[in-house]
Enzyme design. Structure first.
Site, PDB file in Angstrom:
ATOM      1  N   GLY A   1       4.166  -3.606  -7.260  1.00 45.75           N
ATOM      2  CA  GLY A   1       4.111  -3.960  -8.502  1.00 45.75           C
ATOM      3  C   GLY A   1       5.318  -3.327  -9.294  1.00 45.75           C
ATOM      4  CG  ASP A   2       7.622   0.052 -11.431  1.00 44.73           C
ATOM      5  OD1 ASP A   2       8.685  -0.617 -11.302  1.00 44.73           O
ATOM      6  OD2 ASP A   2       7.194   0.978 -12.024  1.00 44.73           O
TER       7      ASP A   2
END
Ligand code: ADP
Length: 288
Positions: A194-195
């Site tokens: 996600g990041d």
């Protein structure tokens, strides 16, 4: 800091443990980070935030546990103890990345992306940086990305006066016609880090890839790949090995900037003005 951390260490070891030294660690963008060398000879990694959103570290620990349960071929630091302002993690030693690191990282990421569920989103919201990440579950990946990724960050930027009205309207237009550019999201929602920028992974012993500081959800795996290309790219060996393990669908290159628009909007909301031009240039490219 010390007074607050000693009870956490006692929780971990079941007895009081002294701290020999606390060494600041660089590389993070949100929290203060320290390596604590303990009198029992062990080291732990401490993250500290003086004023976090309510359940910030609880959500980070939940994300790490979710990744650890699904990820094969990765090291993921184990959350040891936490309170509102602190998160204690297993300390993992970074070593310089050598050539075997990149294909190993790619294959482990492809395996992670093989973990899927029926809906885009997650059973709880979490954070991207320190901004809420809305994970309301949706069957349709386009709706999920349009509303809970682009739309939510756009609204935050609008409400805090970070985007001019003209650009805000263009983002509305882009979101209205997102299907033309993104197409239907065809693949099953995959578990994402996600990041995945370069500050959130490194090589550890044996060139094993280690991932941390996640913003997990189930979504389009192209979003994870795109993030690895946003602020500089991994070596080509990484992308070649990923494509060999789990080929990307045609059209990824055209969708990539849209997935990264989420992160650019998030950076605009987190860090302000300098990201405005980057947001505008992506939006302009799709609304000409
Ligand atoms: P932030 O939430 O502020 O972005 P990170 O979780 O990314 O902080 O941690 C900052 C840096 O500390 C990372 O870039 C990495 O180099 C290092 N780091 C993170 N977690 C660990 C860990 N468990 N063990 C050792 N080093 C770590």
């Amino acid at each position: 800091m010390k007074d607050a951390v000693l009870p956490l260490l006692e929780q971990v070891y079941g007895q009081p443990i002294g701290i020999l030294q606390a060494i600041p660690q660089s590389g993070g963008s949100i929290n203060h980070a320290l390596r604590l060398d303990l009198e029992n000879g062990e080291s732990v990694f401490l993250k500290h935030h003086p004023n976090p959103p309510g359940d910030f570290f609880r959500k980070e620990a939940a994300g790490l546990r979710l990744l650890a349960g699904a990820a094969q071929g990765f090291r993921v630091p184990e959350p040891l103890a936490l309170d509102t302002h602190h998160l204690l993690l297993e300390f993992i030693e970074e070593i310089p990345a050598g050539r075997p690191f990149y294909p190993a990282f790619a294959r482990a990421l492809a395996r992670l992306h093989g973990t899927t569920q029926a809906h885009h989103g997650l059973d709880h919201d979490n954070y991207i940086g320190e901004i809420p990440q809305i994970n309301t579950q949706e069957k349709d990946g386009l709706v999920f990305f349009r509303d809970h990724r682009l739309g939510y960050q756009q609204r935050l930027a609008r409400e805090s006066g970070k985007i001019p009205i003209a650009l805000d309207r263009k983002i509305d237009r882009l979101r209205d016609r997102l299907i033309d550019h993104l197409g239907p999201v065809a693949e099953p929602p995959a578990l994402l880090h996600g990041d995945l920028w370069s500050g959130n992974y490194f090589a550890t012993t044996g060139q094993t890839p280690c991932i941390f500081d996640p913003a997990v959800y189930f979504g389009a795996r192209e979003a994870d790949l795109a993030m690895t290309e946003l602020f500089g790219r991994l070596p080509q060996a990484f992308y070649d090995a990923y494509n060999e393990a789990y080929p990307l669908l045609p059209g990824y290159e055209e969708r990539k900037p849209l997935y990264n628009l989420y992160h650019l909007l998030n950076h605009l909301n987190l860090f302000g003005g300098s990201y405005l031009a980057s947001v505008a240039s992506v939006v302009d490219a799709y609304t000409r």
